[in-house]
Design an enzyme around this catalytic site. Sequence first.
Site, PDB file in Angstrom:
ATOM      1  N   GLU A 112      33.162  45.718 -44.251  1.00  0.00           N
ATOM      2  CA  GLU A 112      34.266  45.994 -43.275  1.00  0.00           C
ATOM      3  C   GLU A 112      34.695  47.386 -43.665  1.00  0.00           C
ATOM      4  O   GLU A 112      34.658  47.898 -44.700  1.00  0.00           O
ATOM      5  CB  GLU A 112      35.424  45.135 -43.090  1.00  0.00           C
ATOM      6  CG  GLU A 112      36.019  44.732 -44.296  1.00  0.00           C
ATOM      7  CD  GLU A 112      37.108  43.610 -44.118  1.00  0.00           C
ATOM      8  OE1 GLU A 112      38.280  43.803 -44.007  1.00  0.00           O
ATOM      9  OE2 GLU A 112      36.738  42.313 -44.496  1.00  0.00           O
ATOM     10  N   LYS A 114      37.225  50.292 -44.442  1.00  0.00           N
ATOM     11  CA  LYS A 114      38.685  50.678 -45.212  1.00  0.00           C
ATOM     12  C   LYS A 114      39.566  51.606 -44.347  1.00  0.00           C
ATOM     13  O   LYS A 114      38.977  52.784 -44.377  1.00  0.00           O
ATOM     14  CB  LYS A 114      38.455  50.899 -46.566  1.00  0.00           C
ATOM     15  CG  LYS A 114      39.444  51.148 -47.459  1.00  0.00           C
ATOM     16  CD  LYS A 114      39.107  51.439 -48.872  1.00  0.00           C
ATOM     17  CE  LYS A 114      40.531  51.420 -49.826  1.00  0.00           C
ATOM     18  NZ  LYS A 114      41.647  52.100 -49.402  1.00  0.00           N
ATOM     19  N   LYS A 312      34.635  53.810 -51.980  1.00  0.00           N
ATOM     20  CA  LYS A 312      35.202  54.983 -50.921  1.00  0.00           C
ATOM     21  C   LYS A 312      34.218  56.208 -50.660  1.00  0.00           C
ATOM     22  O   LYS A 312      33.459  56.591 -51.644  1.00  0.00           O
ATOM     23  CB  LYS A 312      36.346  55.799 -52.198  1.00  0.00           C
ATOM     24  CG  LYS A 312      37.442  54.696 -52.437  1.00  0.00           C
ATOM     25  CD  LYS A 312      38.831  55.374 -51.679  1.00  0.00           C
ATOM     26  CE  LYS A 312      40.093  54.692 -52.417  1.00  0.00           C
ATOM     27  NZ  LYS A 312      41.242  55.742 -52.547  1.00  0.00           N
ATOM     28  N   CYS A 406      56.375  92.915 -51.604  1.00  0.00           N
ATOM     29  CA  CYS A 406      56.409  92.218 -50.456  1.00  0.00           C
ATOM     30  C   CYS A 406      55.091  92.981 -49.387  1.00  0.00           C
ATOM     31  O   CYS A 406      55.328  94.191 -49.171  1.00  0.00           O
ATOM     32  CB  CYS A 406      57.618  92.022 -49.599  1.00  0.00           C
ATOM     33  SG  CYS A 406      57.410  91.367 -47.904  1.00  0.00           S
ATOM     34  N   CYS A 409      57.163  94.340 -46.149  1.00  0.00           N
ATOM     35  CA  CYS A 409      58.305  95.411 -46.244  1.00  0.00           C
ATOM     36  C   CYS A 409      58.224  96.177 -47.500  1.00  0.00           C
ATOM     37  O   CYS A 409      59.026  97.097 -47.617  1.00  0.00           O
ATOM     38  CB  CYS A 409      59.398  94.840 -46.071  1.00  0.00           C
ATOM     39  SG  CYS A 409      60.369  93.484 -47.434  1.00  0.00           S
ATOM     40  N   CYS A 424      60.408  86.987 -51.061  1.00  0.00           N
ATOM     41  CA  CYS A 424      60.878  88.325 -50.877  1.00  0.00           C
ATOM     42  C   CYS A 424      62.385  88.474 -50.497  1.00  0.00           C
ATOM     43  O   CYS A 424      62.725  87.718 -49.534  1.00  0.00           O
ATOM     44  CB  CYS A 424      60.012  88.819 -49.695  1.00  0.00           C
ATOM     45  SG  CYS A 424      60.966  90.422 -49.010  1.00  0.00           S
ATOM     46  N   CYS A 430      63.111  92.316 -43.660  1.00  0.00           N
ATOM     47  CA  CYS A 430      61.630  92.213 -43.661  1.00  0.00           C
ATOM     48  C   CYS A 430      61.228  91.349 -42.510  1.00  0.00           C
ATOM     49  O   CYS A 430      61.693  90.231 -42.049  1.00  0.00           O
ATOM     50  CB  CYS A 430      61.313  91.087 -44.693  1.00  0.00           C
ATOM     51  SG  CYS A 430      60.002  90.714 -45.130  1.00  0.00           S
TER      52      CYS A 430
HETATM   53  S1  IVH Z   1      41.758  43.743 -48.504  1.00  0.00           S
HETATM   54  C1  IVH Z   1      43.929  41.448 -51.853  1.00  0.00           C
HETATM   55  N1  IVH Z   1      40.658  45.173 -46.442  1.00  0.00           N
HETATM   56  O1  IVH Z   1      43.516  49.410 -49.162  1.00  0.00           O
HETATM   57  C2  IVH Z   1      43.374  42.640 -51.167  1.00  0.00           C
HETATM   58  N2  IVH Z   1      42.487  46.250 -47.586  1.00  0.00           N
HETATM   59  O2  IVH Z   1      43.313  49.775 -52.016  1.00  0.00           O
HETATM   60  C3  IVH Z   1      43.798  42.834 -49.672  1.00  0.00           C
HETATM   61  N3  IVH Z   1      42.861  48.536 -46.868  1.00  0.00           N
HETATM   62  O3  IVH Z   1      46.615  47.893 -50.115  1.00  0.00           O
HETATM   63  C4  IVH Z   1      43.331  43.992 -49.322  1.00  0.00           C
HETATM   64  N4  IVH Z   1      41.332  48.525 -45.303  1.00  0.00           N
HETATM   65  O4  IVH Z   1      46.031  48.697 -47.575  1.00  0.00           O
HETATM   66  C5  IVH Z   1      41.708  45.145 -47.611  1.00  0.00           C
HETATM   67  N5  IVH Z   1      39.507  46.237 -44.741  1.00  0.00           N
HETATM   68  C6  IVH Z   1      40.354  46.286 -45.976  1.00  0.00           C
HETATM   69  C7  IVH Z   1      41.339  47.421 -45.815  1.00  0.00           C
HETATM   70  C8  IVH Z   1      42.239  47.188 -46.766  1.00  0.00           C
HETATM   71  C9  IVH Z   1      42.213  49.303 -45.836  1.00  0.00           C
HETATM   72  C10 IVH Z   1      43.956  48.938 -47.779  1.00  0.00           C
HETATM   73  C11 IVH Z   1      45.124  48.169 -47.901  1.00  0.00           C
HETATM   74  C12 IVH Z   1      45.284  47.895 -49.381  1.00  0.00           C
HETATM   75  C13 IVH Z   1      44.319  49.046 -50.080  1.00  0.00           C
HETATM   76  C14 IVH Z   1      44.065  48.565 -51.389  1.00  0.00           C
END
Ligand code: IVH
Length: 671
Positions: A112, A114, A312, A406, A409, A424, A430
Amino acid sequence: MPTPAEQVARLRRELNRHNHLYYVMNAPEISDRDFDMMLKELETLERNHPELDDPLSPTHRVGSDINTSFQQAAHVRPMLSLANTYSIEEVDKWVTGVRNALESDDIVIDGEMKFDGTSISLIYENGRLVRAVTRGDGTQGDVVTENIKTIRSIPLEIPAETGRPDNFEIRGEILLPWEAFERLNRDREANDEPLFANPRNAAAGTLKLQNSAEAASRGLDAYFYYVLSDSLPADTHFDNLRAAASWGFKITPVLKRLHSIDEVDEFINHWDIERKKLPVATDGLVFKVNSLRQQLNLGFTAKSPRWAIAYKFPAERALTRLRFVSFEVGRMGIVTPVANLEPVLLSGTIVKRASLHNEDIIRKLDIHEGDMLYVEKGGEIIPKITGVDIKSRPEGAAPVKFVTVCPACGTPLIKIEGEAATECPNKYGCPPQIIGRIEHFAARRMMNIDGIGEETARQLYDTGLVRSSADIYSLTADSLLTLDGFGPRSAQRVIEGAEESKKVPFARVIYALSIPFVGETVSKKIAKAVGNIDRLMTISTDELTAIDDIGIAIAESITDYFADPRNRENVERLRAAGLCMEAEQADSEGGSDTLAGQSIVISGTFTHHSRDEYKALIELHGGKNVGSISKKTTAILAGENVGPSKLEKANSLGIPLLSEDDFLRKIGLDS
Ligand code: IVH
């Protein structure tokens, strides 16, 4: 070579500083990636040298966004973070590790998005939203229910027919969609307010606004990714999320069951590109073991679940040549170095300029004339110079030197002690400082004089028509017609805007003056406490620091400002022009000192007034509203659903609870 103990100490110091910048100030200086790398380095050192471990090390906390002016609530289940990585191989290794730990190949992984916002936990009882709490330090966070209620996509009441459990918690991410973010920043720019670096900071800042109407106007949204309950509808994460969608929650638009490492890798490669089309910011992908039974078997480490990992996305980076560094002077006299670059395409926009912030950063990056520079955007919208490609440095190139006088000025610059900034000091001679102040004075949140933006402010200065804010009130249509691009209508607009501005309340007049350190909030406090301009012009620093939240730096800045005859003369001319130089009496109308000496905590939900209104009522009647219960608290204004930990604390300290009706009766406002 520093010893491990020295390395650990340095990393902790740096990480703590960045944590504060990120969570408290909402003004990060480094990218998430750099932060994570530093944290990992510290974790490794601590693992290899257990004797150096410390319970207060930044590796032992998940960060805190606790804001003392909000009520706090404990999380029913701690809000942990996710293990994360920037490498596909490590994700693959994690999948293999999960298979080994569960001794099974029959594992489904959910992939999913992030989301890059700020996390939230919502508590529903009998299908009704009772509380929204930020992550805080993972154990307790700020109660922000009022602001959350303004988010239209969050269901407040869910009918039983949907099949939702009676009681559940749902966690997700609060986001400011790109479009709303850009609109907000455009507005802030027009108002001369600092810009948010990215939608994440903007979302976090918005959630912490005391004024939920303002929060509502910004257009937050929320996506949910985790349901917790004793009676979940299904035994897989995938089905539970789909169920949550059927109860009315917005869930990740990207949710896929993956059956092999190849499918995981393909998912990563696909979404690294496709995510750019999404309406909200994302900073990676999250992989979770689908079966809740398997999740249970895998369990948690102290900080994160073993059944999930975040991948990430790498920040987008480009390499381009430095043409030259310009030095720009702002309204407050601060000189900012700006890298002017050969234009380069980065995350869909062409970058030509990037701030280098201050002299220390130029030195730290060791930038030389004509260097090839790395520019990054990542989660940050504002492009950032992150490094130099030393190999391609032109032979004999000299280091970039910070100017000593500056550029506008010619006045010798001064370095502010203990700070990285260079200033400055020629405040009244200025040009960019004067033009900046004219523009600030006329901006919407200050005097709101339509038609005086940056360009007009410059022309007004250059033609000599306006040299200080008071000159705006002597402008005539004829004189304005001499400016480029001005016709009878635009001239009339400025004249009318100036006339209208005479109704602007005293607090905004103070804000419009450009007194260093005196922003919108401080101006309001001062207007209320000091009352009128005559008193403000003669007040002492001691009297000022006696006002709540006014520290010595602000107090001295105010007394210095009014010690200068040029400022006093300008203010006198503003007064003669008819500006409002007195706080409105309405503020204290109907007030009393019934609550003098009382420290009151507001807790729970109310029916007659909003929380903000109760806060104002407490202050109107001479009391003080405080955020958390302590020995000094004299009463709790308790609505419905006060949290059990609060009740217990109040009980143990013997603090009386006032119901909404009791309170209103006490101040003579029978409901
Ligand atoms: S699951 C117990 N799913 O990422 C774990 N977190 O680095 C529950 N976040 O604090 C988190 N998208 O704020 C989960 N699809 C996603 C997410 C997600 C963003 C954030 C969340 C969490 C942080 C962790």
